[in-house]
Design a protein around this motif. Sequence first.
Motif, PDB file in Angstrom:
ATOM      1  N   ASN A 133     -74.828  -8.482 -19.571  1.00  0.00           N
ATOM      2  CA  ASN A 133     -75.511  -7.369 -20.243  1.00  0.00           C
ATOM      3  C   ASN A 133     -76.795  -7.908 -20.848  1.00  0.00           C
ATOM      4  O   ASN A 133     -77.220  -9.031 -20.514  1.00  0.00           O
ATOM      5  N   LYS A 134     -77.400  -7.204 -21.750  1.00  0.00           N
ATOM      6  CA  LYS A 134     -78.670  -7.624 -22.327  1.00  0.00           C
ATOM      7  C   LYS A 134     -78.524  -8.841 -23.243  1.00  0.00           C
ATOM      8  O   LYS A 134     -79.515  -9.526 -23.512  1.00  0.00           O
ATOM      9  N   LYS A 135     -77.322  -9.114 -23.711  1.00  0.00           N
ATOM     10  CA  LYS A 135     -77.137 -10.200 -24.670  1.00  0.00           C
ATOM     11  C   LYS A 135     -76.351 -11.392 -24.123  1.00  0.00           C
ATOM     12  O   LYS A 135     -76.412 -12.472 -24.699  1.00  0.00           O
ATOM     13  N   VAL A 136     -75.616 -11.175 -23.055  1.00  0.00           N
ATOM     14  CA  VAL A 136     -74.734 -12.235 -22.569  1.00  0.00           C
ATOM     15  C   VAL A 136     -74.949 -12.441 -21.070  1.00  0.00           C
ATOM     16  O   VAL A 136     -75.145 -11.490 -20.315  1.00  0.00           O
ATOM     17  N   GLY A 137     -74.904 -13.701 -20.673  1.00  0.00           N
ATOM     18  CA  GLY A 137     -74.972 -14.071 -19.265  1.00  0.00           C
ATOM     19  C   GLY A 137     -74.364 -15.457 -19.081  1.00  0.00           C
ATOM     20  O   GLY A 137     -74.145 -16.190 -20.059  1.00  0.00           O
ATOM     21  N   THR A 138     -74.105 -15.816 -17.851  1.00  0.00           N
ATOM     22  CA  THR A 138     -73.533 -17.144 -17.563  1.00  0.00           C
ATOM     23  C   THR A 138     -74.437 -17.871 -16.574  1.00  0.00           C
ATOM     24  O   THR A 138     -75.044 -17.259 -15.679  1.00  0.00           O
ATOM     25  N   VAL A 139     -74.481 -19.184 -16.731  1.00  0.00           N
ATOM     26  CA  VAL A 139     -75.239 -20.024 -15.808  1.00  0.00           C
ATOM     27  C   VAL A 139     -74.343 -21.170 -15.351  1.00  0.00           C
ATOM     28  O   VAL A 139     -73.694 -21.813 -16.174  1.00  0.00           O
ATOM     29  N   ASN A 140     -74.307 -21.373 -14.067  1.00  0.00           N
ATOM     30  CA  ASN A 140     -73.510 -22.450 -13.483  1.00  0.00           C
ATOM     31  C   ASN A 140     -74.462 -23.493 -12.930  1.00  0.00           C
ATOM     32  O   ASN A 140     -75.236 -23.216 -12.000  1.00  0.00           O
ATOM     33  N   ILE A 141     -74.416 -24.695 -13.516  1.00  0.00           N
ATOM     34  CA  ILE A 141     -75.254 -25.805 -13.060  1.00  0.00           C
ATOM     35  C   ILE A 141     -74.410 -26.715 -12.177  1.00  0.00           C
ATOM     36  O   ILE A 141     -73.413 -27.273 -12.622  1.00  0.00           O
ATOM     37  N   MET A 142     -74.809 -26.837 -10.922  1.00  0.00           N
ATOM     38  CA  MET A 142     -73.999 -27.517  -9.905  1.00  0.00           C
ATOM     39  C   MET A 142     -74.334 -29.001  -9.872  1.00  0.00           C
ATOM     40  O   MET A 142     -75.142 -29.468  -9.068  1.00  0.00           O
ATOM     41  N   SER A 143     -73.686 -29.727 -10.762  1.00  0.00           N
ATOM     42  CA  SER A 143     -73.958 -31.159 -10.871  1.00  0.00           C
ATOM     43  C   SER A 143     -73.494 -31.938  -9.650  1.00  0.00           C
ATOM     44  O   SER A 143     -73.999 -33.032  -9.382  1.00  0.00           O
ATOM     45  N   ASP A 144     -72.515 -31.372  -8.903  1.00  0.00           N
ATOM     46  CA  ASP A 144     -72.057 -32.071  -7.704  1.00  0.00           C
ATOM     47  C   ASP A 144     -73.167 -32.197  -6.670  1.00  0.00           C
ATOM     48  O   ASP A 144     -73.279 -33.211  -5.981  1.00  0.00           O
ATOM     49  N   ASN A 145     -74.032 -31.175  -6.583  1.00  0.00           N
ATOM     50  CA  ASN A 145     -75.171 -31.253  -5.671  1.00  0.00           C
ATOM     51  C   ASN A 145     -76.233 -32.226  -6.182  1.00  0.00           C
ATOM     52  O   ASN A 145     -76.952 -32.847  -5.385  1.00  0.00           O
ATOM     53  N   MET A 146     -76.339 -32.352  -7.504  1.00  0.00           N
ATOM     54  CA  MET A 146     -77.253 -33.360  -8.066  1.00  0.00           C
ATOM     55  C   MET A 146     -76.805 -34.758  -7.643  1.00  0.00           C
ATOM     56  O   MET A 146     -77.627 -35.599  -7.270  1.00  0.00           O
ATOM     57  N   ILE A 147     -75.496 -34.987  -7.720  1.00  0.00           N
ATOM     58  CA  ILE A 147     -74.962 -36.299  -7.349  1.00  0.00           C
ATOM     59  C   ILE A 147     -75.163 -36.551  -5.860  1.00  0.00           C
ATOM     60  O   ILE A 147     -75.534 -37.653  -5.439  1.00  0.00           O
ATOM     61  N   ARG A 148     -74.940 -35.513  -5.054  1.00  0.00           N
ATOM     62  CA  ARG A 148     -75.078 -35.668  -3.601  1.00  0.00           C
ATOM     63  C   ARG A 148     -76.523 -36.007  -3.221  1.00  0.00           C
ATOM     64  O   ARG A 148     -76.764 -36.771  -2.285  1.00  0.00           O
ATOM     65  N   LEU A 149     -77.483 -35.474  -3.978  1.00  0.00           N
ATOM     66  CA  LEU A 149     -78.896 -35.735  -3.700  1.00  0.00           C
ATOM     67  C   LEU A 149     -79.428 -36.926  -4.489  1.00  0.00           C
ATOM     68  O   LEU A 149     -80.630 -37.170  -4.513  1.00  0.00           O
ATOM     69  N   GLU A 150     -78.532 -37.644  -5.182  1.00  0.00           N
ATOM     70  CA  GLU A 150     -78.876 -38.873  -5.902  1.00  0.00           C
ATOM     71  C   GLU A 150     -79.936 -38.637  -6.980  1.00  0.00           C
ATOM     72  O   GLU A 150     -80.886 -39.412  -7.120  1.00  0.00           O
ATOM     73  N   ILE A 151     -79.782 -37.535  -7.744  1.00  0.00           N
ATOM     74  CA  ILE A 151     -80.643 -37.298  -8.902  1.00  0.00           C
ATOM     75  C   ILE A 151     -80.226 -38.273  -9.998  1.00  0.00           C
ATOM     76  O   ILE A 151     -79.055 -38.309 -10.406  1.00  0.00           O
ATOM     77  N   LYS A 152     -81.155 -39.082 -10.468  1.00  0.00           N
ATOM     78  CA  LYS A 152     -80.829 -40.115 -11.451  1.00  0.00           C
ATOM     79  C   LYS A 152     -80.612 -39.521 -12.849  1.00  0.00           C
ATOM     80  O   LYS A 152     -79.593 -39.753 -13.477  1.00  0.00           O
TER      81      LYS A 152
END
Length: 323
Positions: A133-152
Amino acid sequence: MQNDLQNKYELKKEAQGVVEIKHLTTNEVTHKKVRQKVPGGYCAKLIDPITELLLAEIQGESSKAKLKKILLYEPDDSVELKDSGRFSFEYKFRWEDEKFVWKKRPFSKDLECKIVQSGEEPNIPIALYQPKNKKVGTVNIMSDNMIRLEIKDRRGLEYVLLMSLLSFLDKSEDDSISKEKNEFILGEESKGALKDELKKLEDKEKKKREREKKKNEKQTEKAIKELTEEDNSQRLKQEKMDEDYAKKLAEEQKSSIRPPSNYSKQTRPNSFSSSSPSPSPGVYTPPSSGSNRTTYHDDNTFQSRKQKLAKNKPKEYVGEYGW
């Protein structure tokens, strides 16, 4: 402890300009966004709710600015967030030489950030925001893809994703209310203050780059010096080995031509002394030093040579008339 592979947060608006960010796995408020009242500009900060430590902030001329700068602290870093969409929602930034793009999903209000891949390879999702709604939302940060792409620096990238997303929500809120009712838009009379702040930040970045450049130059100079010293040491060592080998070779050659140990130097006698043994019969004995050389021959040898000379003498010319 948070699961690094599933960082899903709830963004909840608590007050005007304040958003709490709660980790859904631990149900703990991990971050808080606070929007600042900046004359003639836009600024929002991400802080730790317990220690009030400043983690990151985003600045620009306004929430609708085409270019905004995200600043990270401890360690310090900066990222430029650019509005690259002409007729659609699209923002781009770079992190660790990778390109990222925020876009709105088709026929939806969901916002998605992906890592841009080269060629025909599909882009890799890295974050997904879904408003409730106007006040609430969710965000999913996919750290598994960060690891797969070797983000330091995955934590730093997470702060960039959160700050960029929160600025989009601020922009949406600014679009929905008038300037008169928006307490964060203070007018143009103090716009120069923001420019001064941005200039200070640019000067800070410039000094940081200069320090890094000097540090790299010193490291390069040190490496070259160490390599030079090592080369000189190896050269001197090789010269010493060559010199020792040359000495050894000379000694071997000298010992190979040395006379035997029982050799005694003797002088050849010029004449037979009274103590010298008498020559054997029928053996030629050379004359003593200073005496006249004697030629030995017999009559047959002398006559033979004389006849040979007479035979080889040129004939005299005899004419037609015998004279």
